[in-house]
Scaffold this motif. Structure first.
Motif, mmCIF file in Angstrom:
data_model
loop_
_atom_site.group_PDB
_atom_site.id
_atom_site.type_symbol
_atom_site.label_atom_id
_atom_site.label_comp_id
_atom_site.label_asym_id
_atom_site.label_seq_id
_atom_site.Cartn_x
_atom_site.Cartn_y
_atom_site.Cartn_z
ATOM 1 N N ALA A 146 0.822 -1.217 0.000
ATOM 2 C CA ALA A 146 0.000 0.000 0.000
ATOM 3 C C ALA A 146 0.853 1.262 0.000
ATOM 4 O O ALA A 146 0.559 2.218 -0.731
ATOM 5 N N ARG A 147 1.904 1.283 0.789
ATOM 6 C CA ARG A 147 2.711 2.501 0.894
ATOM 7 C C ARG A 147 3.418 2.863 -0.405
ATOM 8 O O ARG A 147 3.290 3.992 -0.886
ATOM 9 N N PRO A 148 4.159 1.952 -1.033
ATOM 10 C CA PRO A 148 4.804 2.339 -2.301
ATOM 11 C C PRO A 148 3.802 2.620 -3.417
ATOM 12 O O PRO A 148 4.034 3.498 -4.254
ATOM 13 N N PHE A 149 2.687 1.906 -3.430
ATOM 14 C CA PHE A 149 1.683 2.142 -4.456
ATOM 15 C C PHE A 149 1.055 3.525 -4.291
ATOM 16 O O PHE A 149 0.834 4.243 -5.272
ATOM 17 N N ALA A 150 0.771 3.907 -3.051
ATOM 18 C CA ALA A 150 0.232 5.245 -2.798
ATOM 19 C C ALA A 150 1.242 6.322 -3.180
ATOM 20 O O ALA A 150 0.869 7.380 -3.704
ATOM 21 N N TYR A 151 2.506 6.057 -2.948
ATOM 22 C CA TYR A 151 3.546 7.012 -3.312
ATOM 23 C C TYR A 151 3.607 7.198 -4.827
ATOM 24 O O TYR A 151 3.753 8.322 -5.321
ATOM 25 N N ILE A 152 3.442 6.122 -5.561
ATOM 26 C CA ILE A 152 3.461 6.205 -7.022
ATOM 27 C C ILE A 152 2.259 7.012 -7.523
ATOM 28 O O ILE A 152 2.382 7.839 -8.441
ATOM 29 N N ILE A 153 1.097 6.777 -6.936
ATOM 30 C CA ILE A 153 -0.098 7.540 -7.328
ATOM 31 C C ILE A 153 0.110 9.026 -7.063
ATOM 32 O O ILE A 153 -0.236 9.886 -7.892
ATOM 33 N N ASP A 154 0.690 9.352 -5.915
ATOM 34 C CA ASP A 154 0.928 10.760 -5.589
ATOM 35 C C ASP A 154 1.920 11.404 -6.559
ATOM 36 O O ASP A 154 1.851 12.611 -6.808
ATOM 37 N N LEU A 155 2.841 10.616 -7.093
ATOM 38 C CA LEU A 155 3.832 11.157 -8.019
ATOM 39 C C LEU A 155 3.196 11.620 -9.336
ATOM 40 O O LEU A 155 3.798 12.414 -10.063
ATOM 41 N N LEU A 156 2.004 11.144 -9.656
ATOM 42 C CA LEU A 156 1.329 11.594 -10.873
ATOM 43 C C LEU A 156 1.075 13.093 -10.848
ATOM 44 O O LEU A 156 1.016 13.737 -11.902
ATOM 45 N N ALA A 157 0.914 13.644 -9.649
ATOM 46 C CA ALA A 157 0.672 15.081 -9.538
ATOM 47 C C ALA A 157 1.915 15.895 -9.861
ATOM 48 O O ALA A 157 1.810 17.101 -10.113
ATOM 49 N N ALA A 158 3.077 15.268 -9.853
ATOM 50 C CA ALA A 158 4.323 15.996 -10.108
ATOM 51 C C ALA A 158 4.701 16.028 -11.584
ATOM 52 O O ALA A 158 5.644 16.718 -11.961
ATOM 53 N N VAL A 159 3.966 15.292 -12.425
ATOM 54 C CA VAL A 159 4.276 15.287 -13.855
ATOM 55 C C VAL A 159 3.818 16.603 -14.472
ATOM 56 O O VAL A 159 2.665 17.009 -14.279
ATOM 57 N N PRO A 160 4.661 17.303 -15.231
ATOM 58 C CA PRO A 160 4.254 18.584 -15.829
ATOM 59 C C PRO A 160 3.097 18.418 -16.814
ATOM 60 O O PRO A 160 2.954 17.375 -17.463
ATOM 61 N N SER A 161 2.299 19.462 -16.947
ATOM 62 C CA SER A 161 1.131 19.416 -17.829
ATOM 63 C C SER A 161 1.526 19.198 -19.276
ATOM 64 O O SER A 161 0.814 18.520 -20.032
#
Length: 348
Positions: free
Chosen positions: A141-156
């Protein structure tokens, strides 16, 4: 000592004990020293309180200043506008002396792409949040949640290029099938571009869904994690399956928070600029109010019109569109906060 002596002595003893108790009660004010000590505010507390209050007031004043600025700059252009600003489909600001600009088509492309994104992102985000909080093992759960949160850091701009060059060709068969088999439904009818072109609201909505996924998932995950453990254990003790626990305890507890997070994601989608400019800005034809339309959103129209920012009236036309976007986004975020506050009051 005789019985009579003991009888005479008992009232005196009890009376003296009662007197001692009565005298000790009011003579020892317990809260007075604590209150006097608490009334003395430290210098650090005063400084922190002042900074916190000033920061909150500054944010409110900044938002009000932005709204006032947009309104002041938009009014002169609205006064000389030759068409209905809210319901016209014309946008011609090339001549400052003959401005004609309406936001009907801009509003359609903006709202349609955002709603497509919301319809796709809400169930996916809710499923991910439930999986991470109540199904996945902690090590996953922890690494998967971290990966999901990283989607917000991808530039538009990366999302825009990915949508136009990678996702659009993959979606072309799906769009063609929807247009060919469900074209009798107005939303899937022919748009102002070909359904299999990839440069339409359908593709843009899916890209936006990926972009708002971390926002909705993050809020939902935090809400679902706060489901009272006693309720979950009680449901399990009564023989409920894991899905029944989710349906009867977790979802009712976190439903309003999930909706509030979805509204925050919607506000994010409404203001997206670069990705939608890359995907949708391939035609100036008026839309047919289908998901296979292309065109400009409020934000992309302002970005594309920057070359005309050399006259106050022309700039005011674009600022008028920005004012509408500001009001819509503000209203959506206010609705999200209201839903979250209502959820908190119900739980209390």
């Amino acid at each position: 000592m005789t019985d009579s002596t003991r009888a005479d002595a008992r009232p005196e003893d009890s009376g003296s004990a009662g007197a001692a108790a009565d005298s000790s009660g009011p003579e020892e004010p317990i809260s007075a020293p604590e209150a006097s000590a608490g009334a003395k505010v430290r210098v650090g507390d005063r400084i922190f309180s002042g900074i916190a209050t000033g920061s909150g007031a500054f944010v409110v004043a900044l938002i009000a200043a932005i709204g006032i600025f947009l309104l002041i700059r938009a009014v002169p252009s609205l006064q000389v506008n030759q068409v209905n600003f809210l319901f016209s489909r014309v946008w011609d600001t090339s001549d400052p002396d003959d401005l004609s600009f309406g936001i009907l088509d801009l509003a359609w492309i903006t709202v349609a792409s955002s709603l497509v994104a919301l319809v796709i992102a809400m169930p996916v985000s809710g499923g991910i949040a439930l999986f991470l909080t109540h199904y996945a093992p902690r090590a996953l759960a922890r690494p998967f949640a971290y990966i999901i949160d990283l989607l917000a850091a991808v530039p538009s701009v990366i999302y825009g290029l990915w949508g136009a060059l990678v996702l659009a060709p993959v979606l072309d068969p799906v769009a063609s099938w929807l247009n060919g088999n469900l074209g009798w439904i107005p939303i899937f009818a022919d748009g102002n571009v070909r359904a299999d072109s990839g440069a339409n609201v359908f593709t843009a909505g899916i890209v936006l869904a990926v972009m708002i996924l971390p926002t909705i998932t993050g809020v939902s995950r935090e809400v679902f994690q706060r489901t009272p453990t006693a309720q979950i254990e009680g449901a399990l003790a009564l023989g409920a399956t894991r899905w029944e626990v989710v349906r009867t305890t977790v979802w009712p507890f976190g439903r309003n928070g999930f909706i509030g997070g979805s509204m925050l994601g919607l506000g994010r989608a409404l203001g997206e600029t670069v990705a939608l400019t890359i995907i949708l800005s391939f035609t100036f034809a008026p839309p047919n109010y289908s998901v296979f339309d292309a065109g400009a959103t409020f934000a992309s129209k302002i970005a594309l019109g920057s070359a005309e920012f050399n006259n106050n009236l022309q700039v005011g036309a674009y600022i008028s569109a920005g004012l509408v976007l500001f009001v819509i986004t503000f209203a959506v975020n206010a609705l999200a906060r209201w839903i979250e506050n209502a959820s908190g009051k119900e739980k209390a």
